[in-house]
Write a protein that holds these residues in place. Sequence first.
Motif, mmCIF file in Angstrom:
data_model
loop_
_atom_site.group_PDB
_atom_site.id
_atom_site.type_symbol
_atom_site.label_atom_id
_atom_site.label_comp_id
_atom_site.label_asym_id
_atom_site.label_seq_id
_atom_site.Cartn_x
_atom_site.Cartn_y
_atom_site.Cartn_z
ATOM 1 N N ALA A 165 1.256 -1.259 -0.228
ATOM 2 C CA ALA A 165 0.265 -0.103 0.107
ATOM 3 C C ALA A 165 0.900 1.653 -0.381
ATOM 4 C CB ALA A 165 -0.955 0.106 1.014
ATOM 5 N N VAL A 166 2.173 1.496 0.125
ATOM 6 C CA VAL A 166 2.969 1.649 -0.017
ATOM 7 C C VAL A 166 4.143 1.944 -0.907
ATOM 8 C CG1 VAL A 166 2.705 3.329 2.399
ATOM 9 C CG2 VAL A 166 4.051 1.656 2.439
ATOM 10 N N ARG A 167 4.692 2.795 -1.682
ATOM 11 C CA ARG A 167 5.459 2.200 -2.465
ATOM 12 C C ARG A 167 6.977 1.251 -1.615
ATOM 13 N NH1 ARG A 167 10.631 5.354 -1.952
ATOM 14 N NH2 ARG A 167 10.413 5.822 -3.812
ATOM 15 N N ALA A 168 7.229 2.007 -0.997
ATOM 16 C CA ALA A 168 8.609 0.317 -0.327
ATOM 17 C C ALA A 168 7.862 0.317 1.214
ATOM 18 C CB ALA A 168 9.611 0.766 -0.923
ATOM 19 N N LEU A 174 11.679 -7.151 2.444
ATOM 20 C CA LEU A 174 11.154 -5.800 1.563
ATOM 21 C C LEU A 174 10.650 -5.799 0.459
ATOM 22 C CD1 LEU A 174 12.648 -2.486 1.895
ATOM 23 C CD2 LEU A 174 14.034 -3.200 0.041
ATOM 24 N N HIS A 175 9.458 -5.341 0.556
ATOM 25 C CA HIS A 175 8.602 -4.943 -0.354
ATOM 26 C C HIS A 175 8.861 -3.608 -1.588
ATOM 27 C CE1 HIS A 175 6.488 -9.573 1.004
ATOM 28 N NE2 HIS A 175 7.490 -9.562 1.741
ATOM 29 N N SER A 176 8.028 -3.775 -2.307
ATOM 30 C CA SER A 176 7.878 -2.816 -2.859
ATOM 31 C C SER A 176 6.568 -3.132 -3.626
ATOM 32 C CB SER A 176 9.119 -2.005 -3.605
ATOM 33 O OG SER A 176 8.448 -0.903 -4.435
ATOM 34 N N TYR A 177 6.836 -2.286 -5.277
ATOM 35 C CA TYR A 177 5.482 -2.580 -6.334
ATOM 36 C C TYR A 177 6.119 -2.168 -7.715
ATOM 37 C CZ TYR A 177 2.910 1.303 -6.262
ATOM 38 O OH TYR A 177 3.064 2.849 -6.410
ATOM 39 N N VAL A 178 4.940 -2.863 -8.881
ATOM 40 C CA VAL A 178 5.151 -2.806 -10.090
ATOM 41 C C VAL A 178 4.731 -1.397 -10.561
ATOM 42 C CG1 VAL A 178 5.137 -3.317 -12.554
ATOM 43 C CG2 VAL A 178 6.125 -5.097 -10.577
#
Length: 380
Positions: free
Chosen positions: A8-11, A249-253
């Motif tokens: 839900a946030v950038r990273a 550590l998560h992010s998204y496309v």
Amino acid sequence: MAVQQDVAVRAVARVNLAAIERNAARMRRELAAGANAAALCAVVKADGYGHGAIPSARAALAGGATWLAVAAAGEAAQLRAAGLDAPILVMGALSPAELDVALAAGADVVAWDEAFVAAVAARGGGAVHVKLDTGMGRLGTRDPDAATRVAQAAAATEGVRLAGAMTHFATADERGDTFFAEQLARFAAWAPALQAAHPSIVLHAANSAGTLREAASHFDMVRAGVALYGLDPFGEDAAARDLEPALELHSYVAAVKPVAPGESAGYGRRFVAATPTHTATLPIGYGDGVRRALTNNLDVLVRGVRRPLVGTVSMDNITLDVGSPPAAAVGEPAVLIGAQGEERIGVEEIAQRLATINYEVTCGLLARVPRLYHHDGEPA
Ligand SMILES: *Cc1c(COP(=O)(O)O)cnc(C)c1O
């Protein structure tokens, strides 16, 4: 497409406190059982090696740690302000102003000269651990007789309590080294005799690697940091040592675009497509702690598959090559550290790419990345 809840946030750095608790219990099991069991001191300096000092400390205490250690006086004050009342050892050198902060927090401090013992007394008193430098060559005195004199001064000074005697290993994590045994022998030749004269003092020497490597290094307490976070102190495979990595550590496309042969991605055009492909842009960069030295040198998981980072790591973005047709869509989660499907990327792998150690990778995650705490997936 809706962004998934965990991105839900950038990273975001997702920290599993249940893993820290189990790692603490696992380190406790390494220590002898019964009345002679050494205590576990959880090292939560540098904001819990990037995991968050306060939640990490609570999790380690829940897993059986009974002491906390930090490097800086301000870190001890933070733990106290959060309501943690376990004994705290401030391991670092302290300026006079920092000594005031440490003593006001009721933390134990480390001494290696008599002037410092006098300063503790003059600034309201407190408990000290005398440090013998058996070979780390950083803090402490190299002379066992001088260390004994400091201990005697502490014991004899009104308002000062001699609480411990300690050393620190330089090579506990190095396979096949012989210096660890030398250091251990130097400490063993000094500390037990001091304890015979001052029976209430706590002897401590081992870090995580020492704890796992040699039971004779445990004495009355071990100071474990890296292992509590599920990182392998030997830089190898944490799982093989029954340690669970606590941080992902998560992010998204955030964007997907076609790249024709000759088109490039990122500053300096360090990636130029040779064949038609697609890039996926993730909103995470060196401003979050993804080091620029990972330019063209990192894998990231999307749809459970490793995708190569292509081009320069920017402050706020990285780009992955996701092929043609693109194996990524806007909004899909991406994992830089941790597992997705069958694949997993460990902190140790990233450390290897950077020619550094796992500690530096998690410590290097910057404040812009929020830490999201959970217990095995349940909200913390
Ligand atoms: C950081 C530190 C530790 C903990 O070391 P790990 O390798 O993280 O277990 C122990 N003792 C001292 C003096 C330290 O500075």
